[in-house]
Design a protein around this motif. Sequence first.
Motif, PDB file in Angstrom:
ATOM      1  N   SER A 131      44.158  39.054  41.702  1.00 48.04           N
ATOM      2  CA  SER A 131      45.449  39.836  41.546  1.00 48.04           C
ATOM      3  C   SER A 131      45.018  41.159  40.686  1.00 48.04           C
ATOM      4  O   SER A 131      43.807  41.018  40.108  1.00 48.04           O
ATOM      5  CB  SER A 131      46.301  39.013  40.565  1.00 48.04           C
ATOM      6  OG  SER A 131      45.805  38.969  39.110  1.00 48.04           O
ATOM      7  N   PRO A 132      45.872  42.229  40.528  1.00 50.86           N
ATOM      8  CA  PRO A 132      45.490  43.265  39.693  1.00 50.86           C
ATOM      9  C   PRO A 132      44.932  42.778  38.071  1.00 50.86           C
ATOM     10  O   PRO A 132      44.025  43.196  37.290  1.00 50.86           O
ATOM     11  CB  PRO A 132      46.501  44.062  39.319  1.00 50.86           C
ATOM     12  CG  PRO A 132      47.339  44.035  40.695  1.00 50.86           C
ATOM     13  CD  PRO A 132      46.844  42.590  41.121  1.00 50.86           C
ATOM     14  N   SER A 155      41.201  41.290  38.079  1.00 49.57           N
ATOM     15  CA  SER A 155      40.142  42.179  38.780  1.00 49.57           C
ATOM     16  C   SER A 155      38.811  42.559  37.809  1.00 49.57           C
ATOM     17  O   SER A 155      37.810  42.487  38.134  1.00 49.57           O
ATOM     18  CB  SER A 155      40.807  43.628  39.564  1.00 49.57           C
ATOM     19  OG  SER A 155      41.405  44.307  38.267  1.00 49.57           O
ATOM     20  N   VAL A 205      41.835  43.143  46.035  1.00 48.10           N
ATOM     21  CA  VAL A 205      42.917  43.204  44.981  1.00 48.10           C
ATOM     22  C   VAL A 205      44.332  43.076  45.464  1.00 48.10           C
ATOM     23  O   VAL A 205      44.549  43.815  46.550  1.00 48.10           O
ATOM     24  CB  VAL A 205      42.957  44.198  43.910  1.00 48.10           C
ATOM     25  CG1 VAL A 205      44.103  44.187  42.868  1.00 48.10           C
ATOM     26  CG2 VAL A 205      41.548  44.111  43.202  1.00 48.10           C
ATOM     27  N   ASP A 262      48.507  42.090  44.667  1.00 48.60           N
ATOM     28  CA  ASP A 262      49.430  41.821  43.779  1.00 48.60           C
ATOM     29  C   ASP A 262      50.333  40.541  44.461  1.00 48.60           C
ATOM     30  O   ASP A 262      51.494  41.129  44.989  1.00 48.60           O
ATOM     31  CB  ASP A 262      50.183  42.899  43.295  1.00 48.60           C
ATOM     32  CG  ASP A 262      51.056  42.747  41.604  1.00 48.60           C
ATOM     33  OD1 ASP A 262      50.795  41.962  41.361  1.00 48.60           O
ATOM     34  OD2 ASP A 262      51.595  43.703  41.301  1.00 48.60           O
TER      35      ASP A 262
END
Length: 339
Positions: free
Chosen positions: A37-38, A41, A55, A57
């Motif tokens: 996920s962000p 990262s 990446v 979300d």
Amino acid sequence: MTRVLAVRLDSDGDVLLTGPAVRALAAAADQVDLLVSPAGSAAARLLPGVADVLVFDAPWSGFRPPPVDRPAVDALVQDLATRRYDAAVVFTSFHQSPLPMALLARMAAIPFVAATSEDYPGSLLDLRHRRADGLHEVRAALDLAVAAGGRQDGDDLRVRGPLPDVRSLVPGPGYVVLHPGASVPSRALGPDQAQRIAAALGSAGWPVVVTGSPSERALTAVTAARGAVDLGGRTSFAELAAVLAGAACVVVGNTGPAHLAAAVGTPVVSLFSPVVPVERWAPWGVPTVVLGDQGAACAGSRARDCPVPGHPCLDSVDAADVLAAVAALTGTTVREALR
């Protein structure tokens, strides 16, 4: 295994805890990419064994998950299909389902998909792994990786080096880091409690460095108000790793920087809110003292905001207990540390 996709769609701390499992996959594959996920990262880019970081979300994971975005899902499936992975290994916490991601892996024509799942997976999983009771998150992820064909490369947390030079940001040797915030509010120190701990450390002679994210600048400013160095919002994730690596000890809640401290080998005073089980989430592989009422009413609730007035699980921790824990972990007096 040749080309492997590892998946951990959580925060930086969770990604760090998956590090030994990722290395196990990398030891048996030509290439391991990591889908995160962000919020995960930055940690993903510090993990040894990772060739590329993807990446996404995910709408089924995270503190504030986004709404379902059909074009974003389609783009991910197309990207995974183009990369032609031979296997996907989906890592999750004990309370999460891997099946949404397993479905996307199937749609991307990944021929082998492995995950730990208590839910009936239908045809989504080729390897349905079962988690043994009482395992730490590190051990549980590593067990899945080995079951999927990985070869264990130690179970310690690690980050890639070299880390940035942060000597201009910190005092000389022998400082203590206090990280009062947390991505989940129920695991964070209150401002008054954080300031008391920082002041007590400073009065005992420890140089104190206060760290935090950009969104925690108000908290770090209050915490550092009595003479500590305030690095709130001033470090990248890699720079934070370097700051933690240079510390004699780190005082932190059960949040990502606790695991980052462990990954750089620094002892941790863990101010642990028991909303999640300490046996699964305590700092891994480094000397640790756990403080906080593990029998508080919030125990096991996974609450994101403290459900008990006064936040007693952490506010009950006396600054003297923190000082004693720091002394026990460093095994030295302040004056000796500063020589």
